[in-house]
Design a protein around this motif. Structure first.
Motif, PDB file in Angstrom:
ATOM      1  N   GLY A   1      31.011  42.130  34.465  1.00 30.27           N
ATOM      2  CA  GLY A   1      32.162  42.287  33.584  1.00 30.27           C
ATOM      3  C   GLY A   1      33.517  42.141  34.262  1.00 30.27           C
ATOM      4  O   GLY A   1      34.545  42.201  33.591  1.00 30.27           O
ATOM      5  N   GLN A   2      33.535  41.923  35.558  1.00 23.45           N
ATOM      6  CA  GLN A   2      34.803  41.816  36.267  1.00 23.45           C
ATOM      7  C   GLN A   2      35.357  40.394  36.254  1.00 23.45           C
ATOM      8  O   GLN A   2      34.633  39.422  36.028  1.00 23.45           O
ATOM      9  CB  GLN A   2      34.640  42.258  37.724  1.00 23.45           C
ATOM     10  CG  GLN A   2      34.497  43.758  37.910  1.00 23.45           C
ATOM     11  CD  GLN A   2      34.620  44.147  39.375  1.00 23.45           C
ATOM     12  OE1 GLN A   2      34.211  43.414  40.267  1.00 23.45           O
ATOM     13  NE2 GLN A   2      35.183  45.324  39.617  1.00 23.45           N
ATOM     14  N   ILE A   3      36.666  40.295  36.522  1.00 18.61           N
ATOM     15  CA  ILE A   3      37.306  39.001  36.771  1.00 18.61           C
ATOM     16  C   ILE A   3      37.289  38.770  38.275  1.00 18.61           C
ATOM     17  O   ILE A   3      37.694  39.636  39.056  1.00 18.61           O
ATOM     18  CB  ILE A   3      38.766  38.989  36.281  1.00 18.61           C
ATOM     19  CG1 ILE A   3      38.834  39.133  34.767  1.00 18.61           C
ATOM     20  CG2 ILE A   3      39.459  37.698  36.712  1.00 18.61           C
ATOM     21  CD1 ILE A   3      40.257  39.228  34.231  1.00 18.61           C
ATOM     22  N   PHE A   4      36.816  37.601  38.687  1.00 16.08           N
ATOM     23  CA  PHE A   4      36.881  37.209  40.092  1.00 16.08           C
ATOM     24  C   PHE A   4      37.965  36.155  40.244  1.00 16.08           C
ATOM     25  O   PHE A   4      37.905  35.093  39.625  1.00 16.08           O
ATOM     26  CB  PHE A   4      35.541  36.652  40.581  1.00 16.08           C
ATOM     27  CG  PHE A   4      35.610  36.071  41.973  1.00 16.08           C
ATOM     28  CD1 PHE A   4      35.858  36.894  43.070  1.00 16.08           C
ATOM     29  CD2 PHE A   4      35.461  34.706  42.190  1.00 16.08           C
ATOM     30  CE1 PHE A   4      35.937  36.361  44.353  1.00 16.08           C
ATOM     31  CE2 PHE A   4      35.530  34.166  43.458  1.00 16.08           C
ATOM     32  CZ  PHE A   4      35.772  34.989  44.555  1.00 16.08           C
ATOM     33  N   THR A   5      38.973  36.465  41.050  1.00 16.35           N
ATOM     34  CA  THR A   5      40.049  35.518  41.315  1.00 16.35           C
ATOM     35  C   THR A   5      39.813  34.866  42.668  1.00 16.35           C
ATOM     36  O   THR A   5      39.733  35.558  43.690  1.00 16.35           O
ATOM     37  CB  THR A   5      41.423  36.228  41.306  1.00 16.35           C
ATOM     38  OG1 THR A   5      41.588  36.897  40.055  1.00 16.35           O
ATOM     39  CG2 THR A   5      42.546  35.230  41.494  1.00 16.35           C
ATOM     40  N   ALA A   6      39.700  33.561  42.679  1.00 16.68           N
ATOM     41  CA  ALA A   6      39.410  32.815  43.906  1.00 16.68           C
ATOM     42  C   ALA A   6      40.710  32.508  44.639  1.00 16.68           C
ATOM     43  O   ALA A   6      41.478  31.649  44.227  1.00 16.68           O
ATOM     44  CB  ALA A   6      38.659  31.527  43.570  1.00 16.68           C
TER      45      ALA A   6
ATOM     46  N   ASP B   1      37.977  30.591  51.864  1.00 13.40           N
ATOM     47  CA  ASP B   1      38.497  30.163  50.563  1.00 13.40           C
ATOM     48  C   ASP B   1      37.627  30.782  49.479  1.00 13.40           C
ATOM     49  O   ASP B   1      36.414  30.551  49.418  1.00 13.40           O
ATOM     50  CB  ASP B   1      38.465  28.634  50.471  1.00 13.40           C
ATOM     51  CG  ASP B   1      39.086  28.100  49.190  1.00 13.40           C
ATOM     52  OD1 ASP B   1      39.328  28.908  48.266  1.00 13.40           O
ATOM     53  OD2 ASP B   1      39.326  26.887  49.107  1.00 13.40           O
ATOM     54  N   GLY B   2      38.254  31.580  48.617  1.00 14.81           N
ATOM     55  CA  GLY B   2      37.515  32.259  47.559  1.00 14.81           C
ATOM     56  C   GLY B   2      36.757  31.328  46.643  1.00 14.81           C
ATOM     57  O   GLY B   2      35.760  31.724  46.025  1.00 14.81           O
TER      58      GLY B   2
ATOM     59  N   VAL C   1      47.225  43.871  46.229  1.00 15.46           N
ATOM     60  CA  VAL C   1      47.839  44.081  44.922  1.00 15.46           C
ATOM     61  C   VAL C   1      46.924  44.819  43.948  1.00 15.46           C
ATOM     62  O   VAL C   1      47.400  45.611  43.114  1.00 15.46           O
ATOM     63  CB  VAL C   1      48.321  42.739  44.334  1.00 15.46           C
ATOM     64  CG1 VAL C   1      47.146  41.845  43.939  1.00 15.46           C
ATOM     65  CG2 VAL C   1      49.257  42.952  43.164  1.00 15.46           C
ATOM     66  N   VAL C   2      45.622  44.623  44.031  1.00 14.41           N
ATOM     67  CA  VAL C   2      44.715  45.332  43.127  1.00 14.41           C
ATOM     68  C   VAL C   2      44.693  46.818  43.478  1.00 14.41           C
ATOM     69  O   VAL C   2      44.805  47.683  42.600  1.00 14.41           O
ATOM     70  CB  VAL C   2      43.289  44.741  43.183  1.00 14.41           C
ATOM     71  CG1 VAL C   2      42.346  45.537  42.277  1.00 14.41           C
ATOM     72  CG2 VAL C   2      43.303  43.272  42.764  1.00 14.41           C
ATOM     73  N   ASP C   3      44.568  47.122  44.764  1.00 17.97           N
ATOM     74  CA  ASP C   3      44.608  48.523  45.193  1.00 17.97           C
ATOM     75  C   ASP C   3      45.936  49.158  44.812  1.00 17.97           C
ATOM     76  O   ASP C   3      45.979  50.315  44.367  1.00 17.97           O
ATOM     77  CB  ASP C   3      44.415  48.623  46.705  1.00 17.97           C
ATOM     78  CG  ASP C   3      42.965  48.463  47.126  1.00 17.97           C
ATOM     79  OD1 ASP C   3      42.080  48.656  46.271  1.00 17.97           O
ATOM     80  OD2 ASP C   3      42.726  48.135  48.294  1.00 17.97           O
TER      81      ASP C   3
ATOM     82  N   ASP D   1      37.354  39.647  45.994  1.00 12.31           N
ATOM     83  CA  ASP D   1      36.321  39.710  47.031  1.00 12.31           C
ATOM     84  C   ASP D   1      34.959  39.612  46.336  1.00 12.31           C
ATOM     85  O   ASP D   1      34.547  40.535  45.625  1.00 12.31           O
ATOM     86  CB  ASP D   1      36.431  41.020  47.804  1.00 12.31           C
ATOM     87  CG  ASP D   1      35.527  41.067  49.027  1.00 12.31           C
ATOM     88  OD1 ASP D   1      34.517  40.334  49.047  1.00 12.31           O
ATOM     89  OD2 ASP D   1      35.824  41.836  49.960  1.00 12.31           O
ATOM     90  N   SER D   2      34.277  38.500  46.549  1.00 14.58           N
ATOM     91  CA  SER D   2      33.003  38.265  45.864  1.00 14.58           C
ATOM     92  C   SER D   2      31.962  39.329  46.204  1.00 14.58           C
ATOM     93  O   SER D   2      31.050  39.591  45.419  1.00 14.58           O
ATOM     94  CB  SER D   2      32.454  36.879  46.227  1.00 14.58           C
ATOM     95  OG  SER D   2      32.211  36.786  47.623  1.00 14.58           O
TER      96      SER D   2
END
Length: 516
Positions: free
Chosen positions: A65-70, A77-78, A184-186, A58-59
């Motif tokens: 420092g985080q990874i953003f997965t689109a 669309d991410g 999945v992150v939570d 979630d942008s």
């Protein structure tokens, strides 16, 4: 395919044993590339040792420092938010579309949803490997089985967390959620932070299809049943079955599947697991069942196990809840809880919000609030209500907007057959306009309904009518919402079926109190 899947998870469990500890999580950008068997390009050597501070898809939540997965969603669309993520300080972008010229390293993957799960599992050090994990799937009964099992496990002396539809419960505290199976992150974050020895969780077909359980392995998996539902998402019952089946090939070495083989899809699953050499305990009426059901009714279930007869009394009325009780007890016994202790513990089960939740009115009528939202679950619920109470049954229910419309006629037929009258009303509209949903209710009533039914779109008004016209011995059965809050406003400011029942009964001077 199954062997390959099992080997992958065994490899991940090995990583847990090598590097799992509580405290600050340390994952470097170089290690992220290695997770996907990709050599980090030399052009990124200057950031190889940079530590990742978190994972998100979630942008709006990106921090430095985080990874953003689109991830591609159903409405957004991410990949369209990569520039925003870069501006907010993302250390790495993961996706499957060329982002063009960006100032942040980009990692190409074929399946961003799966990659998100892999990243979250690695970042939180594969926390499922350190717990006894129990996954429960099926169309109906997931919530009841998980709540029963949670109660039984804690009665057996183990600390237990619970993840599911009604609420999430970890470390003795409630965490509100919005999905049957969390993102999945939570999920990995919660498992990492949990001090519970056992985690029992509901597993939805959507969660399995969307890789929300990527990186999670299970000690026990449970199949309740499979009935028509979610065909707006799955194109057929076969696809729905294949989605559910994925859970049973995510077991740890020495894991155990528990399958209800009185359900035809469960019988097929049991055979599939046996053919693949997977450990499975079948519960059913056939003599070939590992746990053979001898007799079952609204109050309990008698069964033969290894030549001995046993009986469990169900704390929630209904034949289907007797099946749920058997499966929960079977799983608890695998964890070392004795039958004697479970028999005692079932007597103190506190119930579940919105699952056969009962009230008695001062006029001698009764109310049942339940989450039932399929034809079979409605039929079973109304049958149980008819056996429990002698008066007439009024059934109040509706349909959710933008959900499987193909099951609606069958739901109405079940109501017509097993109630004395029904009131069709609104459930969640979602994005469907009020007028459109009201028209669809009226059309279905005219085409498929019967003379004993009516349409009252306003849900509060429908409940008010049902309660005011009830008489001594009658029962008003309200289905579809269960524990959930209303998503739209009605003509009186109530937030749920429970609040409506309690408030309206006071308003009409009928009085109300919970009943057992």
């Amino acid at each position: 395919m199954i062997l390959e899947h099992r080997m992958l998870y065994c490899f991940k469990i090995f990583l847990v044993n090598e590097c799992c500890y509580k405290g600050v999580v340390h994952v470097k950008i170089k290690e992220v590339f290695e997770l996907f068997n990709i050599k980090a390009p030399s052009s990124l050597e200057h950031v190889w040792e940079d530590e990742i501070t978190g994972i998100t898809d979630d942008s709006r939540n990106v921090t430095p420092g985080q990874i953003f997965t689109a991830v591609e969603g159903y409405e957004t669309d991410g990949h369209d938010y990569i520039e925003e993520a870069c501006r907010k300080g993302a250390a790495l972008i993961v996706g499957h579309k060329n982002p063009g010229d960006i100032s942040v390293p980009f990692l190409f993957v074929h399946h961003p949803r799966k990659a998100l799960g892999m990243l979250a599992a690695a970042y939180y050090q594969y926390p499922a490997g350190n717990k006894t994990m129990i996954g429960v799937t099926g169309t109906n009964g997931k919530t009841t089985v998980t709540h029963l099992l949670h109660h039984l496990v804690e009665a057996g002396g183990l600390s237990c967390g619970r993840l599911g539809t009604v609420e999430n419960y970890l470390n003795g505290k409630t965490i509100q959620g919005f999905q049957t199976t969390p993102g999945v992150v939570d999920l990995h974050k919660w498992l990492y932070e949990s001090r519970d020895e056992v985690i029992v969780m509901e597993v939805s077909s959507h969660g399995l299809e969307q890789y929300r359980l990527e990186g999670v392995t299970f000690d026990i998996t449970i199949f309740t049943n499979l009935q028509q539902d979610h065909l707006d998402y799955h194109r057929s019952m076969e696809e729905y079955f294949q989605a559910k089946s994925k859970l049973f090939f995510m077991m740890k070495e020495g894991g155990q599947a528990i399958v209800n083989t009185d359900d035809s899809w469960g019988e097929r699953l049991s055979c599939l697991l046996s053919d693949q050499g997977e450990p499975v305990t079948s519960t059913g009426s056939e003599k070939s069942s590992d746990i053979q059901i001898q007799e079952v009714d609204d109050h309990g279930i008698r069964f033969n196990e290894n030549g001995q007869l046993f009986y469990y009394s169900t704390p929630i009325a209904g034949v289907y809840n007797s099946y749920n009780t058997l499966q929960a007890c079977t799983a608890a016994e695998h964890l070392g809880v004795s039958k004697q202790r479970m028999v005692h513990a079932l007597k103190s089960f506190p119930g579940i919000p919105g699952r056969f939740e009962q009230y008695s009115l001062a006029n001698g009528a009764h109310v049942i609030i339940d989450y039932a939202h399929t034809a079979d679950s409605i039929r079973h619920l109304l049958q149980a209500a008819g056996r429990k109470y002698e008066g007439e049954i009024t059934h109040v229910f509706g349909f959710r907007g933008n959900r499987d419309e193909s099951k609606r006629p069958a739901m109405l037929h079940a109501s017509s057959e097993w109630s004395d009258r029904y009131i069709l009303t609104l459930d969640d509209l979602n994005t469907v306009p009020y007028e459109e949903m009201t028209a669809s209710l009226q059309k279905l009533h005219e085409q498929e309904g019967w003379i004993g039914g009516t349409v009252i779109p306003d849900r509060v008004s429908a409940l008010k009518t049902a309660l005011e016209t009830s008489e001594e011995g009658d029962v008003v059965v309200i289905t579809g919402k269960g524990h959930e809050r209303y998503q739209q406003a009605y003509h009186l400011p109530y937030s749920s079926d429970r609040e409506t029942v309690q408030s309206l009964c006071n308003a009409v001077k009928a009085g109300v109190h919970p009943s057992s």
